[in-house]
Design an enzyme around this catalytic site. Structure first.
Site, short mmCIF file in Angstrom:
data_model
loop_
_atom_site.label_atom_id
_atom_site.label_comp_id
_atom_site.label_asym_id
_atom_site.label_seq_id
_atom_site.Cartn_x
_atom_site.Cartn_y
_atom_site.Cartn_z
NE ARG A 228 142.47 64.05 27.80
CZ ARG A 228 142.28 63.28 28.88
NH1 ARG A 228 141.24 63.47 29.66
NH2 ARG A 228 143.16 62.34 29.19
CG HIS A 276 140.95 66.95 34.00
ND1 HIS A 276 141.55 67.19 32.80
CD2 HIS A 276 140.79 65.61 34.05
CE1 HIS A 276 141.75 66.05 32.15
NE2 HIS A 276 141.29 65.07 32.90
P1 NAP Z 1 138.17 53.49 25.84
O1 NAP Z 1 137.92 52.29 26.68
O2 NAP Z 1 139.30 53.48 24.88
O3 NAP Z 1 136.80 53.78 25.04
C1 NAP Z 1 136.72 54.68 24.00
C2 NAP Z 1 135.35 54.58 23.35
O4 NAP Z 1 135.22 55.61 22.37
C3 NAP Z 1 135.14 53.25 22.61
O5 NAP Z 1 133.80 52.81 22.75
C4 NAP Z 1 135.43 53.63 21.16
O6 NAP Z 1 134.76 52.84 20.20
C5 NAP Z 1 134.86 55.02 21.12
N1 NAP Z 1 135.43 55.78 20.01
C6 NAP Z 1 136.74 56.10 19.77
N2 NAP Z 1 136.86 56.79 18.62
C7 NAP Z 1 135.62 56.91 18.11
C8 NAP Z 1 135.09 57.50 16.95
N3 NAP Z 1 135.87 58.13 16.04
N4 NAP Z 1 133.75 57.43 16.74
C9 NAP Z 1 132.96 56.78 17.61
N5 NAP Z 1 133.39 56.19 18.75
C10 NAP Z 1 134.70 56.26 18.98
O7 NAP Z 1 138.37 54.77 26.76
P2 NAP Z 1 137.87 55.00 28.27
O8 NAP Z 1 138.78 54.30 29.22
O9 NAP Z 1 136.42 54.71 28.33
O10 NAP Z 1 138.13 56.58 28.42
C11 NAP Z 1 137.51 57.51 27.55
C12 NAP Z 1 138.11 58.88 27.71
O11 NAP Z 1 137.70 59.47 28.93
C13 NAP Z 1 139.63 58.95 27.80
O12 NAP Z 1 140.24 58.86 26.53
C14 NAP Z 1 139.88 60.28 28.46
O13 NAP Z 1 140.04 61.30 27.50
C15 NAP Z 1 138.59 60.52 29.25
N6 NAP Z 1 138.83 60.52 30.71
C16 NAP Z 1 138.60 61.66 31.40
C17 NAP Z 1 138.79 61.66 32.77
C18 NAP Z 1 138.50 62.90 33.59
O14 NAP Z 1 138.82 62.92 34.78
N7 NAP Z 1 137.89 63.90 33.03
C19 NAP Z 1 139.24 60.51 33.42
C20 NAP Z 1 139.46 59.38 32.67
C21 NAP Z 1 139.26 59.40 31.30
P3 NAP Z 1 135.05 51.25 20.09
O15 NAP Z 1 134.29 50.67 21.26
O16 NAP Z 1 134.46 50.86 18.80
O17 NAP Z 1 136.53 51.08 20.18
C1 GLV Z 2 142.21 61.59 32.87
O1 GLV Z 2 141.85 62.56 32.29
C2 GLV Z 2 142.50 60.33 32.24
O2 GLV Z 2 142.58 60.30 31.00
O3 GLV Z 2 142.67 59.34 32.97
#
Ligand code: NAP
Ligand code: GLV
Length: 313
Positions: A228, A276
């Site tokens: 983000r 994005h």
């Molecule tokens: P997720 O499965 O919820 O994983 C989040 C990770 O971040 C987990 O390992 C979590 O730790 C860690 N985390 C959260 N808060 C933290 C903190 N304060 N300190 C250290 N580690 C922390 O999420 P995801 O599905 O992988 O997605 C991640 C992010 O990618 C989304 O929230 C979104 O913003 C972004 N995204 C972007 C796009 C794009 O097109 N640009 C697309 C999809 C997603 P734990 O393992 O301990 O819970």
């Molecule tokens: C895209 O940014 C997502 O959070 O899936």
């Protein structure tokens, strides 16, 4: 069962058609301003406040993305906006993990093999060989080891660079050296050559990509932000590029999207910008996952991907 759908800029008719095929008993409708008629479920991306406020009949809200920061911002700005008893469920992978792995490995390899610099040399019509970056010190650090971060870390590790990962709670991932919690943050950053951000945007992680963080990386490090825009202190990035602490950055997300035409980032040749798109929401996979979870909830079963509102992800 009544289902509301809202996804700006999407082909709503196709989404509703696909949902109707897998949930034949559901009454599906696209939400329009002023629609306060009852609904059991909402399937949304970046919904307006009016869509969710006061809808205490909702059993669950399905977010058509992995990040729920936009929905939680509605609650943060005006507590009580989100329906009291509705679960908030985010997409888990649905084809985003392989897309993210492609995007990030492409950017890492581009920097490791210096293709960004060769592109600039070509623009200047210069035929010049650059020294290879040693693979064994080209350490890649992935912030966030969730559904996407863990997959990305493993995909990058397959190319033989040292890979580190950082999460809130301790994780074990083959081929990745893991660090957890604030106490290990500096050890994670120390000497990292490419910093990849895949954290959710929460009150704890906003502005994490700042001057202090950059100062702990190897000199001439690279930044890849695919999470983000609110994670990045933009002025700190420009200053780190100017001082040489960072060599270049790839940004798929920025604070203001679309990036305004007069933004300095457009004019900085060491910043690569994409709109994005690093991991798009894929209709077929998302419809299948959401429909399967709605069916499970209707049967009284539990589902994965439920957001912890207090934690923010
Ligand atoms: P997720 O499965 O919820 O994983 C989040 C990770 O971040 C987990 O390992 C979590 O730790 C860690 N985390 C959260 N808060 C933290 C903190 N304060 N300190 C250290 N580690 C922390 O999420 P995801 O599905 O992988 O997605 C991640 C992010 O990618 C989304 O929230 C979104 O913003 C972004 N995204 C972007 C796009 C794009 O097109 N640009 C697309 C999809 C997603 P734990 O393992 O301990 O819970
Ligand atoms: C895209 O940014 C997502 O959070 O899936």
């Amino acid at each position: 069962m009544k289902i509301l759908f809202y996804m700006p800029h999407a082909d709503a008719a196709s989404w509703l058609y696909d949902f109707a095929r897998v949930l034949p008993d559901a009454e599906l409708r696209e939400w329009q301003a002023g629609d306060t008629a009852p609904a059991d479920f909402a399937i949304v991306w970046r919904p307006p406040r009016d869509m969710l406020a006061g809808r205490d009949d909702l059993r669950a809200i399905f977010n058509l993305g992995a990040g729920v920061d936009a929905i939680l911002a509605l609650e943060h700005e005006r507590p009580g906006t989100l329906p009291r008893n509705a679960k908030l469920v985010r997409l888990e992978d649905t084809g985003m993990a392989p897309q993210m792995a492609e995007y990030v490995t492409h950017a890492v390899l581009r920097y490791m093999r210096r293709f960004d610099e060769y592109q600039m040399l070509q623009s200047a019509r210069r035929w010049q060989e650059l020294e290879a970056h040693p693979r064994e010190t080209f350490t890649v650090g992935v912030l966030g080891l969730g559904v996407l971060g863990a997959h990305v870390a493993q995909a990058v590790a397959a190319f033989g660079m040292p890979v580190r990962g950082y999460s809130r709670s301790a994780r074990q991932i083959d081929g990745v050296t893991t660090f957890a919690g604030e106490a290990q943050f500096d050890a994670f950053l120390d000497g990292v050559k490419v910093l990849v951000n895949l954290l959710p945007h929460t009150p704890d992680t906003g502005d994490v990509l700042n001057a202090r963080t950059f100062s702990k990386l190897a000199r001439g490090a690279y930044l890849i932000n695919v999470a983000r825009g609110g994670h990045l202190v933009e002025q700190d990035l420009l200053e780190a590029l100017a001082s040489g602490q960072l060599a270049a950055a790839t940004l798929d997300v920025v604070r203001e999207e679309p990036l305004p035409p007069d933004h300095l980032f457009w004019r900085e040749p060491r910043i690569t910008i994409t709109p994005h798109i690093s991991a798009l929401t894929l209709r077929e996979e998302s419809v299948a996952q959401v429909a399967q979870k709605i069916t499970a909830l209707m049967r009284g079963e539990t589902v994965s991907g439920v957001v912890d509102i207090g934690r923010g992800y």
